[in-house]
Design an enzyme around this catalytic site. Structure first.
Site, short mmCIF file in Angstrom:
data_model
loop_
_atom_site.label_atom_id
_atom_site.label_comp_id
_atom_site.label_asym_id
_atom_site.label_seq_id
_atom_site.Cartn_x
_atom_site.Cartn_y
_atom_site.Cartn_z
N LYS A 1 0.51 4.56 6.75
CA LYS A 1 -0.23 5.48 5.85
C LYS A 1 0.07 6.79 5.69
O LYS A 1 1.08 7.48 6.72
CB LYS A 1 -1.75 5.28 6.29
CG LYS A 1 -2.33 4.20 6.30
CD LYS A 1 -2.46 3.40 4.97
CE LYS A 1 -3.09 2.04 4.93
NZ LYS A 1 -2.77 1.29 3.75
N SER B 1 0.77 -1.28 -0.14
CA SER B 1 0.07 0.12 -0.19
C SER B 1 0.91 1.38 -0.08
O SER B 1 0.33 2.41 -0.18
CB SER B 1 -0.88 0.10 1.21
OG SER B 1 -0.26 0.17 2.42
#
Length: 135
Positions: free
Chosen positions: A86, A49
């Site tokens: 993230k 990700s």
């Protein structure tokens, strides 16, 4: 630490002799990579990700708890009991992946959310090390 000033591009055929010239640097890797030793930890990235910012599966993350979080920093956070790495969109309260195929995650008031630190560096190991066996 000795540093050999060789610029290596992917298409070169040979190298100048590394013994030809080198420079002695006045620091070690700890000094280069870690700004606040007492508030820094190392984690391992899992998944794809964050590839858009150069963090790949298995990379080591140097995470600093002392650094003030800014908008769009790469962070390690605990979201509902799961550690995630993230990009943080502070204005829209989103955790954003650096992979377009993964949708952002809204941070809601009912979520258990804490920022564990800011990722200040990442390291990619091209060969396995027995020192990095996280079991």
């Amino acid at each position: 630490m000795n540093v050999i000033p060789i610029s290596a591009s992917a298409g070169i055929i040979g190298f100048e002799s590394p013994a030809a010239e080198y420079s002695q640097l006045a620091f070690d890797l700890d000094e280069l990579l870690i700004e606040h030793p007492s508030s820094t930890f190392i984690g391992r990235a899992c998944g794809d990700s964050m590839q858009g910012v150069g963090i790949f599966d298995g990379d080591l993350l140097i995470v600093d708890r002392h650094v003030t979080v800014s908008n769009h920093d790469v962070i390690v956070a605990n979201l509902n009991g799961e550690f995630v790495c993230k990009l943080l969109d502070t204005q829209r309260r989103l955790l954003v992946s650096a992979n377009e195929s993964i949708q952002p995650v809204q941070i809601n008031d009912f979520d258990t959310f804490s920022i564990e630190g800011v990722v200040i560096r990442s390291i990619r190991c091209h060969r396995p090390s027995h020192l990095l066996s996280f079991n």
